[in-house]
Design a protein around this motif. Structure first.
Motif, short mmCIF file in Angstrom:
data_model
loop_
_atom_site.label_atom_id
_atom_site.label_comp_id
_atom_site.label_asym_id
_atom_site.label_seq_id
_atom_site.Cartn_x
_atom_site.Cartn_y
_atom_site.Cartn_z
N MET A 1 0.84 -1.20 0.00
CA MET A 1 0.00 0.00 0.00
C MET A 1 0.88 1.25 0.00
O MET A 1 1.80 1.37 0.79
CB MET A 1 -0.90 0.02 1.24
N ARG A 2 0.59 2.16 -0.93
CA ARG A 2 1.39 3.38 -0.99
C ARG A 2 0.92 4.39 0.07
O ARG A 2 -0.24 4.37 0.50
CB ARG A 2 1.35 3.99 -2.38
N HIS A 3 1.83 5.28 0.47
CA HIS A 3 1.52 6.28 1.48
C HIS A 3 1.89 7.66 0.97
O HIS A 3 2.73 7.81 0.08
CB HIS A 3 2.28 6.00 2.78
N VAL A 4 1.28 8.68 1.55
CA VAL A 4 1.66 10.06 1.30
C VAL A 4 2.67 10.46 2.38
O VAL A 4 2.39 10.33 3.58
CB VAL A 4 0.45 11.00 1.34
N VAL A 5 3.84 10.91 1.95
CA VAL A 5 4.98 11.09 2.84
C VAL A 5 5.49 12.52 2.76
O VAL A 5 5.59 13.10 1.68
CB VAL A 5 6.12 10.12 2.46
N ILE A 6 5.82 13.09 3.90
CA ILE A 6 6.38 14.44 3.96
C ILE A 6 7.83 14.36 4.44
O ILE A 6 8.15 13.59 5.35
CB ILE A 6 5.56 15.35 4.89
N ASP A 7 8.70 15.16 3.84
CA ASP A 7 10.09 15.18 4.31
C ASP A 7 10.22 16.15 5.48
O ASP A 7 9.65 17.25 5.48
CB ASP A 7 11.05 15.57 3.18
N THR A 8 10.94 15.73 6.49
CA THR A 8 11.09 16.55 7.69
C THR A 8 11.89 17.82 7.41
O THR A 8 11.76 18.81 8.12
CB THR A 8 11.78 15.77 8.82
N GLY A 9 12.71 17.80 6.36
CA GLY A 9 13.55 18.96 6.06
C GLY A 9 12.78 20.22 5.77
O GLY A 9 13.27 21.33 6.00
N CYS A 10 11.54 20.10 5.26
CA CYS A 10 10.78 21.30 4.92
C CYS A 10 10.43 22.11 6.16
O CYS A 10 10.13 23.30 6.07
CB CYS A 10 9.54 20.94 4.12
N LEU A 11 10.47 21.47 7.33
CA LEU A 11 10.10 22.14 8.58
C LEU A 11 11.32 22.43 9.44
O LEU A 11 11.20 22.60 10.66
CB LEU A 11 9.09 21.28 9.36
N HIS A 12 12.48 22.54 8.82
CA HIS A 12 13.72 22.64 9.59
C HIS A 12 13.80 23.89 10.46
O HIS A 12 14.54 23.92 11.45
CB HIS A 12 14.94 22.57 8.67
N LEU A 13 13.03 24.93 10.14
CA LEU A 13 13.10 26.15 10.94
C LEU A 13 12.51 25.95 12.34
O LEU A 13 12.74 26.78 13.23
CB LEU A 13 12.39 27.30 10.24
N LEU A 14 11.81 24.85 12.56
CA LEU A 14 11.35 24.53 13.91
C LEU A 14 12.51 24.12 14.81
O LEU A 14 12.39 24.14 16.03
CB LEU A 14 10.31 23.41 13.86
N LYS A 15 13.63 23.73 14.20
CA LYS A 15 14.91 23.50 14.88
C LYS A 15 14.88 22.39 15.93
O LYS A 15 15.70 22.37 16.84
CB LYS A 15 15.44 24.79 15.52
N ASP A 16 13.96 21.45 15.79
CA ASP A 16 13.89 20.35 16.75
C ASP A 16 13.13 19.20 16.10
O ASP A 16 11.99 19.38 15.66
CB ASP A 16 13.18 20.81 18.03
N ASP A 17 13.75 18.03 16.04
CA ASP A 17 13.12 16.90 15.35
C ASP A 17 11.78 16.53 15.97
O ASP A 17 10.84 16.17 15.25
CB ASP A 17 14.05 15.68 15.39
N LYS A 18 11.67 16.62 17.28
CA LYS A 18 10.42 16.24 17.93
C LYS A 18 9.31 17.25 17.62
O LYS A 18 8.15 16.88 17.41
CB LYS A 18 10.62 16.09 19.43
N LYS A 19 9.67 18.54 17.57
CA LYS A 19 8.68 19.55 17.20
C LYS A 19 8.23 19.35 15.76
O LYS A 19 7.06 19.57 15.43
CB LYS A 19 9.27 20.96 17.39
N VAL A 20 9.16 18.95 14.90
CA VAL A 20 8.82 18.67 13.50
C VAL A 20 7.81 17.52 13.44
O VAL A 20 6.79 17.61 12.74
CB VAL A 20 10.09 18.33 12.69
N LEU A 21 8.07 16.46 14.18
CA LEU A 21 7.16 15.32 14.18
C LEU A 21 5.81 15.70 14.78
O LEU A 21 4.76 15.25 14.30
CB LEU A 21 7.77 14.15 14.93
N ASP A 22 5.82 16.53 15.80
CA ASP A 22 4.55 17.01 16.38
C ASP A 22 3.72 17.74 15.32
O ASP A 22 2.50 17.53 15.22
CB ASP A 22 4.82 17.96 17.54
N MET A 23 4.37 18.60 14.55
CA MET A 23 3.67 19.37 13.53
C MET A 23 3.14 18.46 12.43
O MET A 23 2.01 18.62 11.94
CB MET A 23 4.60 20.44 12.94
N ILE A 24 3.95 17.49 12.03
CA ILE A 24 3.54 16.53 11.00
C ILE A 24 2.30 15.76 11.46
O ILE A 24 1.32 15.61 10.72
CB ILE A 24 4.70 15.57 10.68
N LYS A 25 2.33 15.30 12.70
CA LYS A 25 1.20 14.55 13.24
C LYS A 25 -0.05 15.42 13.32
O LYS A 25 -1.15 14.99 12.92
CB LYS A 25 1.56 14.02 14.63
N ALA A 26 0.10 16.64 13.81
CA ALA A 26 -1.05 17.53 13.99
C ALA A 26 -1.71 17.89 12.66
O ALA A 26 -2.90 18.20 12.61
CB ALA A 26 -0.62 18.80 14.71
#
Length: 288
Positions: A1-26
């Motif tokens: 099954m294919r998925h829609v995927v976002i690269d974390t690099g587009c949100l790099h200005l958040l400057k924290d991997d966990k904050k990036v994942l929080d935003m992706i999830k939200a």
């Protein structure tokens, strides 16, 4: 099954991997592409003896959010001196181990510019045995070289040379990450549709973004000049079964002019649009 995927690099200005994942999830995404170079060389997640522990901690956090890492993008640099090359090999090997811990099935690696065909074969042979060990596939990206600031073809820019290179590596753990925007850049004398038709089943991953068919702009689809209907039709023709993965970081961040950056408050709206475009693409490919 294919998925829609976002690269974390587009949100790099958040400057924290966990904050990036929080935003992706939200924003409604469930799958991500872990960018392993956007922090810069000195802050690279692969630097230091604790990189495996850092990866395990991030995997645990992603799991707690119900997010899955589908692929990753390895470190790269433009340097071709021996010190830069040694660092690049070291970091990519670390990145492969990080990606495996995160659960990625594919890791994207850039070929070397300004070196010979044989040197590129030697370069990738540093990673193929590790790919087998970790059970993670290498996706070589179509990129370009530059002369006087203008893009010119290199080993993965055009279909014939790219196929010759893949044949030289001759390994089932090696495939292609087709970057749609790169294939449409002026001076490379090809197109995304031509690359798709030629590379066919070798394409195991995508980087999707739009541009003006001149520069590498990494913008949201349907905002510039690329014909995405033709690209989707070509992907459908070759029966592409992989994910729909975006790489639209410049849509969010204008490094040369921070005043043009998307405000953090608008990130969720932009991300939801990105997700809806991805769902449309996936549905287009899946409908008989």
């Amino acid at each position: 099954m294919r998925h829609v995927v976002i690269d974390t690099g587009c949100l790099h200005l958040l400057k924290d991997d966990k904050k990036v994942l929080d935003m992706i999830k939200a924003s409604g995404f469930e799958h991500f592409d872990m960018t392993l170079f956007w922090k810069g060389e000195t802050e690279h997640i692969g630097v230091g003896d604790d990189y495996l522990d850092n990866a395990k901690e991030l995997r645990k956090y992603a799991d707690s959010l119900g997010l899955k890492c589908e692929q990753s993008h390895a470190y790269f640099t433009s340097g071709i001196d021996q010190e830069s090359l040694n660092r690049r090999i070291e970091y990519i090997q670390k990145d492969m181990r990080i990606a495996e811990i995160l659960g990625a099935k594919v890791i994207v690696i850039h070929p070397l510019a300004k070196v010979s065909f044989e040197e590129n074969v030697k370069f990738f042979n540093h990673f193929i045995p590790l790919a087998h060990e970790l059970n993670i596939r290498i996706a070589i990206e179509n990129i370009w070289d530059a002369i006087d600031g203008k893009p010119v073809p290199m080993i993965s820019s055009q279909p014939d040379e790219f196929l010759k290179f893949l044949d030289a590596l001759n390994d089932d753990y090696v495939g292609v990450c087709l970057d749609i925007g790169h294939a449409e850049m002026e001076g490379l004398h090809t197109s995304a549709v031509e690359m798709i038709n030629a590379l066919g089943s070798r394409i195991i991953a995508l980087h999707i973004h739009d541009n003006n068919k001149v520069n590498d702009l990494h913008q949201m689809p349907y905002t510039n000049q690329i014909n995405f209907k033709a690209i989707l039709d070509a992907l459908k023709k070759i029966k592409y079964k992989g994910n729909i993965t975006f790489e639209v970081e410049t849509c969010y961040s204008h490094g040369e002019n921070p005043d043009m950056n998307v405000p953090f408050e608008l990130y969720p709206a932009f991300l939801r649009l990105e997700l809806e475009i991805g769902k449309y693409f996936a549905n287009y490919l899946d409908v008989e």
